[in-house]
Motif scaffolding. Structure first.
Motif, short mmCIF file in Angstrom:
data_model
loop_
_atom_site.label_atom_id
_atom_site.label_comp_id
_atom_site.label_asym_id
_atom_site.label_seq_id
_atom_site.Cartn_x
_atom_site.Cartn_y
_atom_site.Cartn_z
N ALA A 132 0.83 -1.21 0.00
CA ALA A 132 0.00 0.00 0.00
C ALA A 132 0.86 1.27 0.00
N TRP B 13 0.59 7.13 -6.40
CA TRP B 13 -0.63 7.94 -6.56
C TRP B 13 -0.30 9.42 -6.36
N SER C 275 -24.85 13.63 -2.00
CA SER C 275 -24.37 12.30 -1.61
C SER C 275 -25.14 11.78 -0.42
N ASP D 20 -11.29 9.37 9.55
CA ASP D 20 -11.10 10.32 8.45
C ASP D 20 -10.40 11.58 8.95
N VAL E 112 -9.07 2.42 4.33
CA VAL E 112 -9.63 1.30 3.54
C VAL E 112 -8.68 0.10 3.59
N HIS F 53 -13.57 0.67 -7.50
CA HIS F 53 -13.74 2.12 -7.27
C HIS F 53 -12.90 2.60 -6.11
N ILE G 286 -7.70 2.72 -9.04
CA ILE G 286 -7.04 4.03 -9.07
C ILE G 286 -8.06 5.12 -9.40
N ALA H 45 -8.32 11.86 -8.24
CA ALA H 45 -9.24 12.74 -7.51
C ALA H 45 -9.56 13.99 -8.30
N SER I 1 -16.71 14.15 -6.40
CA SER I 1 -16.65 14.34 -4.96
C SER I 1 -15.57 15.39 -4.64
N GLN J 214 -21.06 3.80 -6.51
CA GLN J 214 -21.65 2.89 -5.53
C GLN J 214 -23.09 2.53 -5.91
C1 B12 Z 1 -8.69 11.47 0.05
C2 B12 Z 1 -10.05 10.81 0.14
C3 B12 Z 1 -10.94 11.02 -0.90
C4 B12 Z 1 -10.53 11.67 -2.22
C5 B12 Z 1 -9.70 10.64 -3.03
C6 B12 Z 1 -10.40 9.27 -3.13
C7 B12 Z 1 -9.46 8.11 -3.31
N1 B12 Z 1 -10.00 7.04 -3.85
O1 B12 Z 1 -8.29 8.16 -2.98
C8 B12 Z 1 -11.90 12.07 -2.82
C9 B12 Z 1 -12.22 13.50 -2.42
C10 B12 Z 1 -12.01 11.95 -4.33
C11 B12 Z 1 -12.83 11.12 -2.07
C12 B12 Z 1 -14.08 10.77 -2.52
C13 B12 Z 1 -14.92 9.90 -1.86
N2 B12 Z 1 -14.77 9.40 -0.60
CO1 B12 Z 1 -13.15 9.58 0.40
N3 B12 Z 1 -11.58 9.56 1.46
C14 B12 Z 1 -10.39 10.03 1.26
C15 B12 Z 1 -9.48 9.66 2.44
C16 B12 Z 1 -9.35 10.89 3.35
C17 B12 Z 1 -8.11 9.13 2.04
C18 B12 Z 1 -8.12 8.07 0.93
C19 B12 Z 1 -6.73 7.76 0.45
O2 B12 Z 1 -5.87 7.41 1.25
N4 B12 Z 1 -6.45 7.97 -0.83
C20 B12 Z 1 -5.11 7.78 -1.34
C21 B12 Z 1 -5.04 6.70 -2.35
C22 B12 Z 1 -3.58 6.33 -2.68
O3 B12 Z 1 -5.64 5.61 -1.80
P1 B12 Z 1 -6.55 4.62 -2.61
O4 B12 Z 1 -7.26 5.18 -3.79
O5 B12 Z 1 -7.39 4.04 -1.58
O6 B12 Z 1 -5.37 3.71 -3.22
C23 B12 Z 1 -5.03 2.51 -2.64
C24 B12 Z 1 -5.42 1.36 -3.56
O7 B12 Z 1 -6.32 1.77 -4.57
C25 B12 Z 1 -4.16 0.80 -4.01
N5 B12 Z 1 -3.65 1.19 -5.32
C26 B12 Z 1 -3.24 2.40 -5.73
N6 B12 Z 1 -2.71 2.30 -6.91
C27 B12 Z 1 -2.79 1.01 -7.29
C28 B12 Z 1 -2.39 0.39 -8.45
C29 B12 Z 1 -2.65 -0.97 -8.58
C30 B12 Z 1 -2.22 -1.61 -9.82
C31 B12 Z 1 -3.32 -1.69 -7.55
C32 B12 Z 1 -3.63 -3.10 -7.70
C33 B12 Z 1 -3.69 -1.03 -6.38
C34 B12 Z 1 -3.43 0.31 -6.27
O8 B12 Z 1 -3.17 1.20 -3.07
C35 B12 Z 1 -3.51 2.46 -2.54
C36 B12 Z 1 -2.97 2.59 -1.15
O9 B12 Z 1 -3.62 1.72 -0.26
C37 B12 Z 1 -10.31 8.51 3.12
C38 B12 Z 1 -10.19 8.43 4.63
C39 B12 Z 1 -8.84 7.86 5.03
N7 B12 Z 1 -8.15 8.53 5.90
O10 B12 Z 1 -8.45 6.82 4.51
C40 B12 Z 1 -11.77 8.82 2.68
C41 B12 Z 1 -12.68 7.64 2.38
C42 B12 Z 1 -11.92 6.66 1.50
N8 B12 Z 1 -13.73 8.25 1.57
C43 B12 Z 1 -14.90 7.76 1.77
C44 B12 Z 1 -16.06 8.11 1.03
C45 B12 Z 1 -17.40 7.67 1.59
C46 B12 Z 1 -15.93 8.83 -0.18
C47 B12 Z 1 -17.04 9.09 -1.22
C48 B12 Z 1 -17.99 7.93 -1.44
C49 B12 Z 1 -17.83 10.36 -0.78
C50 B12 Z 1 -18.90 10.83 -1.75
N9 B12 Z 1 -20.05 10.18 -1.79
O11 B12 Z 1 -18.71 11.78 -2.45
C51 B12 Z 1 -16.20 9.41 -2.49
C52 B12 Z 1 -15.90 8.15 -3.32
C53 B12 Z 1 -14.94 8.37 -4.47
C54 B12 Z 1 -14.09 7.14 -4.77
N10 B12 Z 1 -14.50 6.31 -5.68
O12 B12 Z 1 -13.03 6.97 -4.12
C55 B12 Z 1 -14.89 6.68 2.85
C56 B12 Z 1 -15.00 5.30 2.19
C57 B12 Z 1 -15.76 4.26 3.00
C58 B12 Z 1 -15.71 2.93 2.29
N11 B12 Z 1 -16.80 2.23 2.22
O13 B12 Z 1 -14.69 2.54 1.79
C59 B12 Z 1 -13.48 6.96 3.56
C60 B12 Z 1 -12.77 5.72 4.07
C61 B12 Z 1 -13.78 7.94 4.72
C62 B12 Z 1 -14.38 7.24 5.93
N12 B12 Z 1 -13.77 7.37 7.09
O14 B12 Z 1 -15.38 6.57 5.90
N13 B12 Z 1 -12.26 10.65 -0.93
#
Ligand code: B12
Ligand code: SF4
Ligand code: SF4
Length: 362
Positions: free
Chosen positions: A43, A50, A110, A146, A153, A167, A220, A223, A228, A257
Motif C-alpha cells: 500500500a 498515486w 451524496s 477520516d 480502507v 472504485h 485508481i 481525484a 466528490s 456505488q
Molecule cells: C482522500 C479521500 C478522498 C478523495 C480521493 C479518493 C481516493 N480514492 O483516494 C476524494 C475527495 C475523491 C474522495 C471521494 C470519496 N470518498 Co473519500 N476519502 C479520502 C481519504 C481521506 C483518504 C483516501 C486515500 O488514502 N487515498 C489515497 C489513495 C492512494 O488511496 P486509494 O485510492 O485508496 O489507493 C489505494 C489502492 O487503490 C491501491 N492502489 C493504488 N494504486 C494502485 C495500483 C494498482 C495496480 C493496484 C492493484 C492497487 C493500487 O493502493 C492504494 C494505497 O492503499 C479517506 C479516509 C482515510 N483517511 O483513509 C476517505 C474515504 C476513503 N472516503 C470515503 C467516502 C465515503 C468517499 C465518497 C464515497 C464520498 C462521496 N459520496 O462523495 C467518495 C468516493 C470516491 C471514490 N471512488 O473513491 C470513505 C469510504 C468508506 C468505504 N466504504 O470505503 C473513507 C474511508 C472515509 C471514511 N472514514 O469513511 N475521498
C-alpha cells in the motif's frame, strides 16, 4: 473484572479480548469490527505512486505526512494493532437516488451527507469503545475517523471488514459499501483477522458509470476528475470541460456505488443522526439556490456540507443549473446571483447563463 495484561497465556488472552472488543463494538452500533496488524505491505508504494502522479490534486494534506499514512506505528508510537469499525449511513428514510439523478431540475446530494456530520457520531462512538477497552485492558489506544493520515480502507480490508472494490472503496457481501470507517490504534498484540479476498470478478460497472471517468484504472481514482473532489475539496474554478459531466450533483457523488451490484444487498442506517434533514433527498436546485447566506448557515449547521461554505455551495448549484433544462425560472434564479460579490460565483453563474441562452436558441 478480568484485566487483560498478556500474562499467563498471552495468546489465549489476546484472542478472548479481541472477541470482547468485537462484541462491545456491535453493542455500540457498529455493523462490523475487525483487527489487523500494522504491516501495510504494497500500500505504501501504491500511495507514493498515486501522489507522484498528482492524483491528489490540491489536497496537500494527502502528501504532507508522506509514508506515515502507511505506517501506523509512526503516527502513534507503540501501536501494534488497528481495530477497524464500520457504520452504515444510507438513510433508511431517503427517497430514490436514481430518480433524482435523472431529474436534472432537482439537486443530488451524496447519501452520506443527507443527515448530520458523521465525524462526530463516529468519533463519540469510537471513544466509548476505547473507554471500555482501557477499563479492562492495560493499554494505550487512540481513535481516528477520516481525521488523521491513516489508510483506512487498506486497514479495514486487512481486518476482514470487506474488500477493496475497483472504485477503491471498501465493500462487503452482506452490507455493500454505504458505510463509514473508523479506527482505534492500540498497543496490545490482539488476535488479528484474516484478509478477505475480493469479489469484483470481471465486473467494471463502477468504472463504466463514472460520469467523469475518474476511475482511470481498476483501484485508481484520479481525484482531480472525481465529482466528490470537485464539489467538496476543490476551491475556486471548476475546470470547464468537467462542468457538464457533473450534472445535478451539487455535493459529492455516489454513482460508482449506486450501480455496484453488491449494493443491492446494502444495509440501511438506523442512526437518527443520519436521517435526512432539510428535505435534501428531494429538493429543487432553484429552491436551494435561493437560500441566503444566513439560511445556509442555519440549515447546514451540524452537516458535513457546512464545511464547504456558502460561496462553494452557490458555485456548485450554479453549475447544476447550467446543466438543467433551461427554463425562465432557472434563468431568473441564475440572474439573481450574476452580481454576486464572489468572482468564483459570478464566473460559474455566467457560464450557466450562457448554457441557458444556448438551450433557448436550440
Ligand atoms: C482522500 C479521500 C478522498 C478523495 C480521493 C479518493 C481516493 N480514492 O483516494 C476524494 C475527495 C475523491 C474522495 C471521494 C470519496 N470518498 Co473519500 N476519502 C479520502 C481519504 C481521506 C483518504 C483516501 C486515500 O488514502 N487515498 C489515497 C489513495 C492512494 O488511496 P486509494 O485510492 O485508496 O489507493 C489505494 C489502492 O487503490 C491501491 N492502489 C493504488 N494504486 C494502485 C495500483 C494498482 C495496480 C493496484 C492493484 C492497487 C493500487 O493502493 C492504494 C494505497 O492503499 C479517506 C479516509 C482515510 N483517511 O483513509 C476517505 C474515504 C476513503 N472516503 C470515503 C467516502 C465515503 C468517499 C465518497 C464515497 C464520498 C462521496 N459520496 O462523495 C467518495 C468516493 C470516491 C471514490 N471512488 O473513491 C470513505 C469510504 C468508506 C468505504 N466504504 O470505503 C473513507 C474511508 C472515509 C471514511 N472514514 O469513511 N475521498
Ligand atoms: S464518486 Fe463519482 S466521480 Fe468519483 S469515482 Fe465515483 S462515480 Fe466517479
Ligand atoms: S461495481 Fe463491480 S467492479 Fe466496481 S466495486 Fe462493485 S463489484 Fe467491484
Amino acid at each position: 473484572m478480568i484485566r487483560f495484561m498478556q500474562k499467563s497465556n498471552p495468546r489465549l488472552e489476546m484472542n478472548e479480548f479481541a472477541l470482547r472488543i468485537k462484541a462491545w463494538g456491535k453493542e455500540l452500533g457498529f455493523q462490523s469490527v475487525g483487527i489487523a496488524d500494522i504491516n501495510l505491505g504494497a500500500a505504501e508504494e501504491n500511495l507514493l505512486q498515486w501522489l507522484a502522479a498528482g492524483h491528489h490534486g490540491a489536497m496537500d494534506y494527502m502528501a504532507k505526512h508522506g509514508v506515515k499514512r502507511a505506517r501506523p506505528a509512526e503516527l502513534v508510537p507503540g501501536t501494534l494493532r488497528v481495530i477497524s469499525v464500520r457504520m452504515n449511513y444510507f438513510p433508511d428514510s431517503s427517497g430514490e437516488a436514481e430518480a433524482v439523478l435523472l431529474d436534472l431540475s432537482r439537486a443530488y446530494i451524496s447519501r452520506y451527507a443527507l443527515g448530520r456530520d458523521y465525524h462526530k457520531v463516529l468519533r463519540n462512538r469510537l471513544e466509548k469503545l476505547a473507554k471500555r477497552i482501557r477499563e479492562v485492558g492495560e493499554c494505550q489506544c487512540r481513535v481516528f475517523t477520516d481525521s488523521a493520515p491513516v489508510l483506512e480502507v487498506e486497514l479495514a480490508q486487512k481486518a476482514n471488514l470487506g474488500w477493496r472494490g475497483k472504485h477503491t472503496l471498501l465493500l462487503s457481501r452482506e452490507q455493500g459499501s454505504w458505510f463509514f470507517l473508523g479506527e482505534i490504534f492500540i498497543d496490545l498484540p490482539l488476535a488479528v483477522d484474516a484478509t478477505q479476498q475480493g469479489h469484483c470478478g470481471t465486473c467494471v460497472a463502477c468504472m463504466d458509470v463514472c460520469p467523469t471517468r475518474a476511475i482511470t484504472a481498476p483501484y485508481i481514482v484520479d481525484a482531480r476528475r472525481c465529482i466528490s473532489y470537485l464539489t467538496i475539496e476543490h476551491k475556486g474554478s471548476i475546470p470547464i470541460e468537467l462542468r457538464p459531466l457533473i450534472g445535478n450533483r451539487i455535493y459529492g457523488c455516489d454513482d460508482c456505488q449506486l450501480f455496484c451490484p453488491w449494493n443491492r444487498f446494502a444495509g440501511k442506517s438506523i442512526e437518527p443522526d443520519f436521517f435526512v434533514r432539510n428535505k435534501l433527498d428531494d429538493v429543487s436546485l432553484i429552491e436551494l439556490f435561493a437560500w441566503s447566506e444566513e439560511e445556509f448557515h442555519m440549515r447546514m449547521a451540524g452537516s458535513a456540507i457546512h464545511r464547504i461554505g456558502y460561496e462553494q455551495w452557490l458555485r456548485n448549484i450554479a453549475v447544476a443549473l447550467g446543466n438543467a433544462p433551461a427554463t425562465p425560472e432557472s434563468k431568473k434564479a441564475l440572474s439573481t446571483r450574476s452580481q454576486h460579490a464572489s468572482h468564483v460565483v459570478r464566473e460559474h453563474v455566467e457560464w450557466a447563463l450562457q448554457l441557458v441562452a444556448k438551450h433557448e436558441t436550440d
